[in-house]
Design a protein around this motif. Structure first.
Motif, short mmCIF file in Angstrom:
data_model
loop_
_atom_site.label_atom_id
_atom_site.label_comp_id
_atom_site.label_asym_id
_atom_site.label_seq_id
_atom_site.Cartn_x
_atom_site.Cartn_y
_atom_site.Cartn_z
N VAL A 84 0.86 -1.18 0.00
CA VAL A 84 0.00 0.00 0.00
C VAL A 84 0.90 1.23 0.00
O VAL A 84 1.74 1.40 0.88
CB VAL A 84 -0.94 0.01 1.22
CG1 VAL A 84 -1.76 1.28 1.25
CG2 VAL A 84 -1.85 -1.21 1.18
N ARG A 85 0.74 2.09 -1.00
CA ARG A 85 1.58 3.29 -1.15
C ARG A 85 0.97 4.52 -0.50
O ARG A 85 1.69 5.33 0.07
CB ARG A 85 1.84 3.57 -2.63
CG ARG A 85 2.61 2.50 -3.32
CD ARG A 85 4.03 2.50 -2.83
NE ARG A 85 4.79 1.48 -3.54
CZ ARG A 85 6.02 1.19 -3.26
NH1 ARG A 85 6.65 1.81 -2.31
NH2 ARG A 85 6.64 0.24 -3.91
N SER A 86 -0.34 4.67 -0.61
CA SER A 86 -0.97 5.85 0.01
C SER A 86 -2.43 5.57 0.32
O SER A 86 -3.07 4.74 -0.33
CB SER A 86 -0.87 7.07 -0.91
OG SER A 86 -1.68 6.92 -2.04
N VAL A 87 -2.92 6.26 1.34
CA VAL A 87 -4.32 6.15 1.77
C VAL A 87 -4.82 7.56 2.05
O VAL A 87 -4.21 8.29 2.83
CB VAL A 87 -4.47 5.29 3.03
CG1 VAL A 87 -5.93 5.18 3.45
CG2 VAL A 87 -3.87 3.91 2.83
N ARG A 88 -5.91 7.95 1.43
CA ARG A 88 -6.52 9.26 1.66
C ARG A 88 -7.97 9.04 2.05
O ARG A 88 -8.70 8.34 1.36
CB ARG A 88 -6.48 10.13 0.40
CG ARG A 88 -5.10 10.37 -0.17
CD ARG A 88 -4.38 11.45 0.60
NE ARG A 88 -3.13 11.78 -0.04
CZ ARG A 88 -1.95 11.34 0.35
NH1 ARG A 88 -1.89 10.50 1.36
NH2 ARG A 88 -0.85 11.69 -0.25
N ALA A 89 -8.39 9.65 3.15
CA ALA A 89 -9.76 9.49 3.64
C ALA A 89 -10.46 10.83 3.66
O ALA A 89 -9.87 11.85 4.02
CB ALA A 89 -9.75 8.88 5.03
N CYS A 90 -11.71 10.83 3.28
CA CYS A 90 -12.55 12.03 3.27
C CYS A 90 -13.83 11.71 4.05
O CYS A 90 -14.56 10.78 3.71
CB CYS A 90 -12.89 12.41 1.84
SG CYS A 90 -13.96 13.85 1.71
N ALA A 91 -14.09 12.50 5.09
CA ALA A 91 -15.27 12.27 5.92
C ALA A 91 -16.50 12.83 5.23
O ALA A 91 -16.56 14.00 4.88
CB ALA A 91 -15.09 12.94 7.28
#
Length: 142
Positions: free
Chosen positions: A95-102
């Motif tokens: 896994v290279r990147s994780v972006r979360a948006c609420a």
């Protein structure tokens, strides 16, 4: 070595102004969602690669996402059997990147980049919190 007044002031200013931590501003729930999404994404790619049984994700995915992942994994296995004929050694995806948006307190949309040996994949998922656990209600794997 002698230090001038201006140099001493700059040094003192640098000591006072600390850089924010990479996750500064991210509250505990966002960090929790990112960790859950990371593990589910890696597991889903491993299911598609045939190195993990889909059943291990049955609690993390809703029924429609689970059936869709199972179907895609079966198609991938059939295609691999026709084109290769032999099983190749597979390394775990990274896994290279994780972006979360609420979207709300209990709903997040997450984008993940996962690298495999020969390619990278984009994964999008929607996580909803209910009954004390996060569950994927939408999953797209590129």
């Amino acid at each position: 070595m002698t230090m001038t007044v201006a140099t001493a002031r700059r040094h003192a200013d640098r000591q006072r102004t600390k850089r924010p931590a990479p996750n500064a501003g991210a509250d505990a729930s966002t960090l929790d969602v990112r960790l859950v999404a990371r593990s589910i994404a890696q597991a889903a790619v491993e299911v598609l690669a045939g190195t993990r049984p889909a059943l291990q994700l049955s609690r993390s995915l809703d029924a429609q996402c689970f059936l869709s992942l199972q179907h895609r994994a079966a198609l991938t296995r059939e295609h691999a059997a026709r084109s290769r004929g032999t099983v190749q050694v597979h390394r775990s995806p990274m896994v290279r990147s994780v972006r979360a948006c609420a979207i709300s307190d209990s709903i997040y949309e997450v984008s993940i980049v996962v690298s495999e040996e020969q390619r990278s994949r984009a994964i999008a998922m929607r996580l909803e919190h209910s009954d004390g656990t996060w569950q994927v209600t939408a999953l797209e794997i590129g």
